[in-house]
Write a protein that holds these residues in place. Sequence first.
Motif, mmCIF file in Angstrom:
data_model
loop_
_atom_site.group_PDB
_atom_site.id
_atom_site.type_symbol
_atom_site.label_atom_id
_atom_site.label_comp_id
_atom_site.label_asym_id
_atom_site.label_seq_id
_atom_site.Cartn_x
_atom_site.Cartn_y
_atom_site.Cartn_z
ATOM 1 N N SER A 88 0.567 -1.292 0.138
ATOM 2 C CA SER A 88 0.090 0.038 -0.017
ATOM 3 C C SER A 88 0.851 1.194 0.058
ATOM 4 C CB SER A 88 -1.028 0.062 1.245
ATOM 5 O OG SER A 88 -1.931 -1.126 1.142
ATOM 6 N N LEU A 89 1.892 1.244 0.950
ATOM 7 C CA LEU A 89 2.687 2.413 1.009
ATOM 8 C C LEU A 89 3.498 2.776 -0.284
ATOM 9 C CD1 LEU A 89 3.978 2.081 4.546
ATOM 10 C CD2 LEU A 89 2.229 3.632 3.928
ATOM 11 N N ALA A 90 3.885 1.573 -1.021
ATOM 12 C CA ALA A 90 4.884 1.780 -2.060
ATOM 13 C C ALA A 90 4.176 1.957 -3.298
ATOM 14 C CB ALA A 90 5.454 0.053 -2.408
ATOM 15 N N VAL A 91 2.819 1.452 -3.675
ATOM 16 C CA VAL A 91 2.079 1.845 -4.604
ATOM 17 C C VAL A 91 1.548 3.579 -4.485
ATOM 18 C CG1 VAL A 91 -0.451 1.285 -3.778
ATOM 19 C CG2 VAL A 91 0.068 1.208 -6.204
ATOM 20 N N LEU A 92 1.110 3.791 -3.253
ATOM 21 C CA LEU A 92 0.761 5.230 -2.909
ATOM 22 C C LEU A 92 2.022 6.074 -3.128
ATOM 23 C CD1 LEU A 92 -1.370 7.020 -1.755
ATOM 24 C CD2 LEU A 92 -0.255 6.800 0.304
ATOM 25 N N ALA A 93 3.214 5.913 -2.828
ATOM 26 C CA ALA A 93 4.357 6.713 -3.205
ATOM 27 C C ALA A 93 4.568 6.742 -4.706
ATOM 28 C CB ALA A 93 5.604 6.188 -2.475
ATOM 29 N N VAL A 94 4.060 5.919 -5.363
ATOM 30 C CA VAL A 94 4.356 5.838 -6.656
ATOM 31 C C VAL A 94 3.389 6.517 -7.661
ATOM 32 C CG1 VAL A 94 4.627 4.382 -9.051
ATOM 33 C CG2 VAL A 94 5.916 3.952 -6.727
ATOM 34 N N GLU A 95 1.975 6.291 -7.009
ATOM 35 C CA GLU A 95 0.758 6.764 -7.785
ATOM 36 C C GLU A 95 0.187 8.144 -7.509
ATOM 37 O OE1 GLU A 95 -0.601 5.022 -10.465
ATOM 38 O OE2 GLU A 95 1.172 3.715 -10.492
ATOM 39 N N ARG A 96 0.640 8.414 -6.339
ATOM 40 C CA ARG A 96 0.098 9.639 -5.802
ATOM 41 C C ARG A 96 0.417 11.108 -6.791
ATOM 42 N NH1 ARG A 96 0.357 10.476 0.404
ATOM 43 N NH2 ARG A 96 2.775 10.408 -0.246
ATOM 44 N N GLU A 97 1.635 10.883 -7.181
ATOM 45 C CA GLU A 97 2.085 12.077 -8.209
ATOM 46 C C GLU A 97 1.919 11.937 -9.644
ATOM 47 O OE1 GLU A 97 2.893 14.681 -6.598
ATOM 48 O OE2 GLU A 97 3.005 13.854 -4.686
ATOM 49 N N SER A 98 1.268 10.694 -9.867
ATOM 50 C CA SER A 98 0.985 10.655 -11.311
ATOM 51 C C SER A 98 -0.231 11.263 -11.889
ATOM 52 C CB SER A 98 0.696 9.166 -11.584
ATOM 53 O OG SER A 98 0.571 8.779 -13.054
ATOM 54 N N PRO A 99 -0.151 11.777 -12.913
ATOM 55 C CA PRO A 99 -1.354 12.844 -13.401
ATOM 56 C C PRO A 99 -2.553 11.931 -13.575
ATOM 57 C CG PRO A 99 0.656 13.486 -14.446
ATOM 58 C CD PRO A 99 1.128 12.045 -13.912
ATOM 59 N N ASP A 100 -2.343 10.804 -14.076
ATOM 60 C CA ASP A 100 -3.761 9.888 -14.563
ATOM 61 C C ASP A 100 -3.825 8.788 -13.382
ATOM 62 O OD1 ASP A 100 -3.393 11.286 -17.136
ATOM 63 O OD2 ASP A 100 -2.175 9.776 -17.676
ATOM 64 N N GLY A 101 -3.076 9.100 -12.293
ATOM 65 C CA GLY A 101 -3.471 7.870 -11.257
ATOM 66 C C GLY A 101 -4.555 8.113 -10.433
ATOM 67 N N ASN A 102 -5.290 7.037 -10.032
ATOM 68 C CA ASN A 102 -6.309 6.990 -9.117
ATOM 69 C C ASN A 102 -6.431 6.510 -7.831
ATOM 70 O OD1 ASN A 102 -6.292 4.224 -9.436
ATOM 71 N ND2 ASN A 102 -7.286 4.579 -11.465
ATOM 72 N N ILE A 103 -4.890 6.557 -7.220
ATOM 73 C CA ILE A 103 -4.704 5.960 -6.169
ATOM 74 C C ILE A 103 -3.744 7.187 -5.340
ATOM 75 C CG2 ILE A 103 -3.412 4.443 -4.523
ATOM 76 C CD1 ILE A 103 -3.568 2.231 -7.028
ATOM 77 N N LYS A 104 -4.934 7.910 -4.427
ATOM 78 C CA LYS A 104 -4.294 9.180 -3.993
ATOM 79 C C LYS A 104 -4.310 9.100 -2.484
ATOM 80 C CE LYS A 104 -4.087 11.223 -8.278
ATOM 81 N NZ LYS A 104 -2.869 11.715 -8.583
ATOM 82 N N THR A 105 -5.032 8.350 -2.095
ATOM 83 C CA THR A 105 -5.086 8.384 -0.437
ATOM 84 C C THR A 105 -4.550 7.107 0.147
ATOM 85 O OG1 THR A 105 -7.318 7.533 -0.276
ATOM 86 C CG2 THR A 105 -6.914 9.797 -0.389
ATOM 87 N N ALA A 106 -4.242 6.852 1.318
ATOM 88 C CA ALA A 106 -3.905 5.497 1.954
ATOM 89 C C ALA A 106 -4.894 4.630 1.973
ATOM 90 C CB ALA A 106 -3.320 5.955 3.527
ATOM 91 N N GLY A 107 -6.089 5.100 2.080
ATOM 92 C CA GLY A 107 -7.079 4.281 1.955
ATOM 93 C C GLY A 107 -7.397 3.648 0.635
ATOM 94 N N ASP A 108 -7.443 4.422 -0.352
ATOM 95 C CA ASP A 108 -7.090 3.933 -1.774
ATOM 96 C C ASP A 108 -6.347 2.731 -2.046
ATOM 97 O OD1 ASP A 108 -9.663 5.429 -2.339
ATOM 98 O OD2 ASP A 108 -8.288 7.145 -3.255
ATOM 99 N N ALA A 109 -4.932 3.093 -1.222
ATOM 100 C CA ALA A 109 -3.918 2.076 -1.521
ATOM 101 C C ALA A 109 -4.208 0.800 -0.862
ATOM 102 C CB ALA A 109 -2.535 2.798 -1.192
ATOM 103 N N LEU A 110 -4.632 0.875 0.346
ATOM 104 C CA LEU A 110 -5.001 -0.273 1.183
ATOM 105 C C LEU A 110 -5.981 -1.175 0.283
ATOM 106 C CD1 LEU A 110 -4.377 -1.846 3.631
ATOM 107 C CD2 LEU A 110 -6.043 -0.618 5.046
ATOM 108 N N TRP A 111 -7.033 -0.565 -0.054
ATOM 109 C CA TRP A 111 -8.167 -1.208 -0.738
ATOM 110 C C TRP A 111 -7.752 -1.943 -1.959
ATOM 111 C CZ3 TRP A 111 -12.678 -3.422 -0.644
ATOM 112 C CH2 TRP A 111 -13.405 -3.960 -1.734
ATOM 113 N N TRP A 112 -6.641 -1.335 -2.540
ATOM 114 C CA TRP A 112 -6.103 -1.898 -3.753
ATOM 115 C C TRP A 112 -5.344 -3.025 -3.726
ATOM 116 C CZ3 TRP A 112 -0.689 -2.001 -4.830
ATOM 117 C CH2 TRP A 112 -0.429 -2.567 -6.231
#
Length: 266
Positions: free
Chosen positions: A133-157
């Motif tokens: 969750s932490l790794a994908v959040l760190a990678v995807e949060r700054e992506s313009p097209d990313g849809n994983i922006k919060t810790a909750g989204d990352a954990l659910w994913w």
Amino acid sequence: MKEQPAQIRWEHHTQRPLLALAVIFAAAYAVPIVLPAADPALKRACTTVEWVVWGAFAIDYFVRLVLSENKKRFVRHHWLDLCAVVLPLLRPLQLLRVVATLMLVGRRARMASQIRLTTYVAGAVTGLLMFGSLAVLAVERESPDGNIKTAGDALWWSFTTMTTVGYGDHSPTTGLGRVLAVGLMLSGIALLGVVTANIAAWFIARFEQDDVEERRQTAAIEALTEEVKSLRAQVTALSSAVPGAQAGPTSVGVPRAAAPPRDGAV
């Protein structure tokens, strides 16, 4: 009593300190991601802690290599540890230091005989969920097209990815995020297989235990039946060996009582 090799003694004494360092590493890795607005000095301190912990695991690997009696065999059987130590040194793969730490902790945990399989699987699932969750959040949060922006989204994913459900409401859009997704999916399948195999082995062991008990009781009954048959045969043989054993009481040499005298007899 035979003295243990130096490598085994080293692993025994360093197991708990390294696990404690792994917990510290988890906290240092999580803080900058969960708190993106944290002070830059705090972020630098966390990064330093991460590298210090990774360095401790690297030193542990090389010490075990030096203490091993057969160094070629050690490298051949611990190649995952070597990859975990070397890969984070490559600048494009610095994110892999979290994966490397997980690998090293897992390898050391498997060496501890007192840690049961269930505890190891539970710890592996928890660690993979958290770090994934932490790794994908760190990678995807700054992506313009990313849809994983919060810790909750990352954990659910992470949950949906590890269980291979994949609802599709959240998905990585970067190349590194997709690599993490593949790793989580493979890990989830592997852990599910371990849990399923463990449960199946438990049921098989119980069934085998019941079968063994049933066979033992059956063997005891058969032995008792054979013993009864043998005793009957012995009784029959003894009865046949004694003459007149089936006759009345007078047939065994007991004199008959004298008949009473007739009237008028002297």
